[in-house]
Write a protein that holds these residues in place. Sequence first.
Motif, PDB file in Angstrom:
ATOM      1  N   ILE A   1       0.918   1.778  17.839  1.00 23.63           N
ATOM      2  CA  ILE A   1       2.297   1.123  17.213  1.00 23.63           C
ATOM      3  C   ILE A   1       3.095   2.243  16.628  1.00 23.63           C
ATOM      4  O   ILE A   1       4.215   2.472  17.087  1.00 23.63           O
ATOM      5  CB  ILE A   1       2.073  -0.017  16.340  1.00 23.63           C
ATOM      6  N   GLY A   2       2.617   3.090  16.003  1.00 23.24           N
ATOM      7  CA  GLY A   2       3.167   4.110  15.334  1.00 23.24           C
ATOM      8  C   GLY A   2       2.240   4.960  14.318  1.00 23.24           C
ATOM      9  O   GLY A   2       0.849   4.567  14.259  1.00 23.24           O
ATOM     10  N   ARG A   3       2.838   5.935  13.889  1.00 20.93           N
ATOM     11  CA  ARG A   3       1.699   6.740  12.854  1.00 20.93           C
ATOM     12  C   ARG A   3       2.887   7.615  11.963  1.00 20.93           C
ATOM     13  O   ARG A   3       4.006   7.816  12.118  1.00 20.93           O
ATOM     14  CB  ARG A   3       0.943   7.674  13.570  1.00 20.93           C
ATOM     15  N   VAL A   4       2.006   7.811  10.802  1.00 23.52           N
ATOM     16  CA  VAL A   4       2.703   8.645   9.633  1.00 23.52           C
ATOM     17  C   VAL A   4       1.694   9.687   9.467  1.00 23.52           C
ATOM     18  O   VAL A   4       0.323   9.384   9.312  1.00 23.52           O
ATOM     19  CB  VAL A   4       3.039   7.432   8.503  1.00 23.52           C
ATOM     20  N   VAL A   5       2.201  11.034   9.488  1.00 23.75           N
ATOM     21  CA  VAL A   5       1.346  12.031   9.032  1.00 23.75           C
ATOM     22  C   VAL A   5       1.756  12.695   7.865  1.00 23.75           C
ATOM     23  O   VAL A   5       2.891  13.403   7.795  1.00 23.75           O
ATOM     24  CB  VAL A   5       1.276  13.242  10.116  1.00 23.75           C
ATOM     25  N   ALA A   6       0.938  12.970   6.836  1.00 22.48           N
ATOM     26  CA  ALA A   6       1.205  13.487   5.638  1.00 22.48           C
ATOM     27  C   ALA A   6       2.404  13.057   4.820  1.00 22.48           C
ATOM     28  O   ALA A   6       3.252  14.057   4.069  1.00 22.48           O
ATOM     29  CB  ALA A   6       1.301  14.929   5.933  1.00 22.48           C
ATOM     30  N   ALA A   7       3.053  11.916   5.068  1.00 23.13           N
ATOM     31  CA  ALA A   7       4.392  11.350   4.421  1.00 23.13           C
ATOM     32  C   ALA A   7       3.943  10.495   3.348  1.00 23.13           C
ATOM     33  O   ALA A   7       2.995   9.607   3.587  1.00 23.13           O
ATOM     34  CB  ALA A   7       4.981  10.910   5.321  1.00 23.13           C
ATOM     35  N   THR A   8       4.452  10.686   2.332  1.00 25.60           N
ATOM     36  CA  THR A   8       4.335   9.771   1.291  1.00 25.60           C
ATOM     37  C   THR A   8       5.502   8.855   0.723  1.00 25.60           C
ATOM     38  O   THR A   8       5.278   8.046  -0.268  1.00 25.60           O
ATOM     39  CB  THR A   8       3.710  10.385  -0.011  1.00 25.60           C
ATOM     40  N   SER A   9       6.572   9.005   1.766  1.00 25.18           N
ATOM     41  CA  SER A   9       7.818   7.976   1.433  1.00 25.18           C
ATOM     42  C   SER A   9       7.680   6.619   1.566  1.00 25.18           C
ATOM     43  O   SER A   9       6.828   6.198   2.680  1.00 25.18           O
ATOM     44  CB  SER A   9       8.859   8.646   2.242  1.00 25.18           C
ATOM     45  N   TYR A  10       7.875   5.791   0.546  1.00 27.24           N
ATOM     46  CA  TYR A  10       7.973   4.454   0.527  1.00 27.24           C
ATOM     47  C   TYR A  10       8.433   3.788   1.947  1.00 27.24           C
ATOM     48  O   TYR A  10       7.817   3.017   2.387  1.00 27.24           O
ATOM     49  CB  TYR A  10       8.594   3.874  -0.586  1.00 27.24           C
ATOM     50  N   ASP A  11       9.704   4.190   2.437  1.00 22.38           N
ATOM     51  CA  ASP A  11      10.395   3.979   3.513  1.00 22.38           C
ATOM     52  C   ASP A  11       9.699   4.222   4.646  1.00 22.38           C
ATOM     53  O   ASP A  11       9.652   3.390   5.634  1.00 22.38           O
ATOM     54  CB  ASP A  11      11.724   4.467   3.290  1.00 22.38           C
ATOM     55  N   GLU A  12       9.081   5.337   4.854  1.00 21.36           N
ATOM     56  CA  GLU A  12       8.322   5.633   5.996  1.00 21.36           C
ATOM     57  C   GLU A  12       7.103   4.859   6.188  1.00 21.36           C
ATOM     58  O   GLU A  12       6.730   4.349   7.299  1.00 21.36           O
ATOM     59  CB  GLU A  12       7.803   7.256   6.020  1.00 21.36           C
ATOM     60  N   ILE A  13       6.291   4.624   5.049  1.00 21.78           N
ATOM     61  CA  ILE A  13       5.028   4.004   4.902  1.00 21.78           C
ATOM     62  C   ILE A  13       5.404   2.396   5.103  1.00 21.78           C
ATOM     63  O   ILE A  13       4.689   1.724   6.150  1.00 21.78           O
ATOM     64  CB  ILE A  13       4.141   4.070   3.991  1.00 21.78           C
ATOM     65  N   LYS A  14       6.569   1.776   4.651  1.00 26.65           N
ATOM     66  CA  LYS A  14       6.943   0.533   4.990  1.00 26.65           C
ATOM     67  C   LYS A  14       7.295   0.070   6.338  1.00 26.65           C
ATOM     68  O   LYS A  14       7.087  -0.620   6.836  1.00 26.65           O
ATOM     69  CB  LYS A  14       8.111   0.144   3.970  1.00 26.65           C
ATOM     70  N   ALA A  15       7.998   1.244   6.960  1.00 24.88           N
ATOM     71  CA  ALA A  15       8.302   1.140   8.389  1.00 24.88           C
ATOM     72  C   ALA A  15       7.264   0.734   9.470  1.00 24.88           C
ATOM     73  O   ALA A  15       7.139   0.102  10.271  1.00 24.88           O
ATOM     74  CB  ALA A  15       9.195   2.524   8.846  1.00 24.88           C
ATOM     75  N   LEU A  16       6.069   1.751   8.990  1.00 28.07           N
ATOM     76  CA  LEU A  16       4.758   1.645   9.786  1.00 28.07           C
ATOM     77  C   LEU A  16       4.174   0.317   9.588  1.00 28.07           C
ATOM     78  O   LEU A  16       3.830  -0.353  10.500  1.00 28.07           O
ATOM     79  CB  LEU A  16       4.051   2.791   9.488  1.00 28.07           C
ATOM     80  N   LEU A  17       4.202  -0.161   8.316  1.00 30.49           N
ATOM     81  CA  LEU A  17       3.519  -1.400   8.005  1.00 30.49           C
ATOM     82  C   LEU A  17       4.413  -2.546   8.598  1.00 30.49           C
ATOM     83  O   LEU A  17       3.804  -3.523   9.274  1.00 30.49           O
ATOM     84  CB  LEU A  17       3.266  -1.651   6.444  1.00 30.49           C
ATOM     85  N   ASP A  18       5.717  -2.337   8.548  1.00 27.01           N
ATOM     86  CA  ASP A  18       6.638  -3.527   9.218  1.00 27.01           C
ATOM     87  C   ASP A  18       6.312  -3.556  10.760  1.00 27.01           C
ATOM     88  O   ASP A  18       6.323  -4.872  11.320  1.00 27.01           O
ATOM     89  CB  ASP A  18       8.010  -3.375   8.781  1.00 27.01           C
ATOM     90  N   ALA A  19       6.342  -2.480  11.288  1.00 29.96           N
ATOM     91  CA  ALA A  19       6.019  -2.373  12.701  1.00 29.96           C
ATOM     92  C   ALA A  19       4.694  -3.013  13.175  1.00 29.96           C
ATOM     93  O   ALA A  19       4.620  -3.995  14.069  1.00 29.96           O
ATOM     94  CB  ALA A  19       6.157  -0.948  13.255  1.00 29.96           C
ATOM     95  N   ALA A  20       3.584  -2.756  12.565  1.00 29.64           N
ATOM     96  CA  ALA A  20       2.160  -3.358  12.723  1.00 29.64           C
ATOM     97  C   ALA A  20       2.433  -4.668  12.342  1.00 29.64           C
ATOM     98  O   ALA A  20       1.533  -5.712  13.103  1.00 29.64           O
ATOM     99  CB  ALA A  20       1.301  -2.674  11.603  1.00 29.64           C
ATOM    100  N   LEU A  21       3.072  -5.197  11.300  1.00 31.05           N
ATOM    101  CA  LEU A  21       3.123  -6.709  11.039  1.00 31.05           C
ATOM    102  C   LEU A  21       3.930  -7.459  12.383  1.00 31.05           C
ATOM    103  O   LEU A  21       3.486  -8.625  12.555  1.00 31.05           O
ATOM    104  CB  LEU A  21       3.868  -6.868   9.657  1.00 31.05           C
ATOM    105  N   THR A  22       5.073  -6.775  12.699  1.00 32.48           N
ATOM    106  CA  THR A  22       5.553  -7.457  13.662  1.00 32.48           C
ATOM    107  C   THR A  22       4.797  -7.827  15.001  1.00 32.48           C
ATOM    108  O   THR A  22       4.726  -8.849  15.462  1.00 32.48           O
ATOM    109  CB  THR A  22       6.786  -6.683  14.235  1.00 32.48           C
ATOM    110  N   VAL A  23       3.903  -6.632  15.322  1.00 30.81           N
ATOM    111  CA  VAL A  23       2.919  -7.104  16.401  1.00 30.81           C
ATOM    112  C   VAL A  23       2.080  -8.000  15.953  1.00 30.81           C
ATOM    113  O   VAL A  23       1.565  -8.797  16.845  1.00 30.81           O
ATOM    114  CB  VAL A  23       2.150  -5.518  16.738  1.00 30.81           C
ATOM    115  N   ALA A  24       1.326  -7.704  14.730  1.00 27.97           N
ATOM    116  CA  ALA A  24       0.407  -8.777  14.300  1.00 27.97           C
ATOM    117  C   ALA A  24       0.890 -10.265  14.435  1.00 27.97           C
ATOM    118  O   ALA A  24       0.125 -11.329  14.560  1.00 27.97           O
ATOM    119  CB  ALA A  24      -0.141  -8.426  13.186  1.00 27.97           C
ATOM    120  N   SER A  25       2.086 -10.573  14.096  1.00 19.91           N
ATOM    121  CA  SER A  25       2.693 -11.832  13.924  1.00 19.91           C
ATOM    122  C   SER A  25       3.199 -12.198  15.176  1.00 19.91           C
ATOM    123  O   SER A  25       3.703 -13.379  15.401  1.00 19.91           O
ATOM    124  CB  SER A  25       3.727 -11.707  12.932  1.00 19.91           C
ATOM    125  N   ALA A  26       3.171 -11.615  16.362  1.00 18.08           N
ATOM    126  CA  ALA A  26       3.702 -11.855  17.670  1.00 18.08           C
ATOM    127  C   ALA A  26       2.605 -12.833  18.126  1.00 18.08           C
ATOM    128  O   ALA A  26       1.536 -12.982  18.161  1.00 18.08           O
ATOM    129  CB  ALA A  26       3.807 -10.767  18.596  1.00 18.08           C
TER     130      ALA A  26
END
Length: 137
Positions: A112-137
Amino acid sequence: MHRRSFLATLPAAALLPRIALAAPVAYTPGTIDRHLDAGETILVDFFAPWCPTCIAQHRVMDKLKAENPAYEEKITFIVVDWDTYGRSELSAALRIPRRSTLVAIGPDRREIGRVVAATSYDEIKALLDAALTVASA
């Protein structure tokens, strides 16, 4: 309540939000396949306990999970010990460049996506939101 008693309870109270969060699944060979075979959306977290970036990522994920319980309800979090599995077949198959890599994978086994060495709230939230979208489909 006495002031000293109250002050003594503050450190324990600070742990309450952390205790409420579900523990992630510790990776062992076969763990990822079992969860994907069960139709789950997963977030694979390549983590080392001595890694400051990993620790910062966990703080952000804990905050996000506390803000939105659906993350933990719909996504299975799997922690892979970098010291044990950093040079494993799993790391090679997922093309993991380093610890502090988060990879979201859908039940269809597509990334779905990945984050490498990032600690940004927005970047990690975007990854979790993308995963949540797939999980909720």
